[in-house]
Design an enzyme around this catalytic site. Structure first.
Site, short mmCIF file in Angstrom:
data_model
loop_
_atom_site.label_atom_id
_atom_site.label_comp_id
_atom_site.label_asym_id
_atom_site.label_seq_id
_atom_site.Cartn_x
_atom_site.Cartn_y
_atom_site.Cartn_z
CD GLU A 103 -1.68 -2.17 2.06
OE1 GLU A 103 -0.59 -2.21 2.67
OE2 GLU A 103 -2.49 -3.11 2.08
CE1 TYR A 115 7.63 1.16 -3.19
CE2 TYR A 115 5.57 2.34 -3.00
CZ TYR A 115 6.74 1.89 -2.44
OH TYR A 115 7.03 2.15 -1.12
#
Length: 154
Positions: A103, A115
């Site tokens: 998350e 990411y």
């Protein structure tokens, strides 16, 4: 920069880095507990013998869950987070994990970019997941190995 697995002896430094990076940091006791978790991996990046960043991943069966990725404010934008992410990805491939998930705050565009650069894609939203300030989380996942169903022949 040197990267090595963190141990319980690094707990105080990790807890201090938590305080510098997160609005709701883990307590020293939580850090110690997690560093002793046999199903977790916590590589730390050291510069001049001091902890400059760390990443954490819990592994359950063939799934990985990134718990935290933190870089000391004075050492950001120097490739530490990328190096730590590569450590986690290497460990995931070595352990033949099917996927890793994490998350990230919706507003944390630098982290989301990191990411995505490492193959993670948005997979959903967790409404109101974060506090201080209240914010949604973007769930991001990177898949490694597809599961092939076993089909029996007659």
């Amino acid at each position: 920069m040197t990267i090595r697995p963190l141990t319980v002896f690094d707990a105080f430094d990790m807890a201090e880095l938590e305080k510098a990076c997160f609005s709701l940091p883990w307590s020293l006791e939580s850090v110690k507990s997690e560093l002793q978790n046999p199903n977790a991996l916590y590589p730390g990046a050291f510069i001049g013998g001091k902890l400059a960043g760390y990443a954490g991943m819990q592994m359950i069966l063939d799934e990985g869950y990134i718990t935290n990725l933190a870089t000391a404010p004075a050492h950001r934008r120097k490739g530490i987070a990328g190096a730590l992410m590569r450590e986690l990805l290497s460990a995931a491939a070595e352990r033949k994990l099917r996927f890793i998930t994490l998350e990230v705050r919706e507003s944390n565009l630098p982290a989301r970019g990191l990411y995505e650069k490492h193959g993670f894609a948005p997979a959903g939203t967790r409404k109101g997941y974060y506090d201080l300030p209240k914010e949604d989380a973007i769930l991001m996942t990177r898949e490694f190995f597809a599961v092939t169903p076993c089909i029996e022949k007659d």
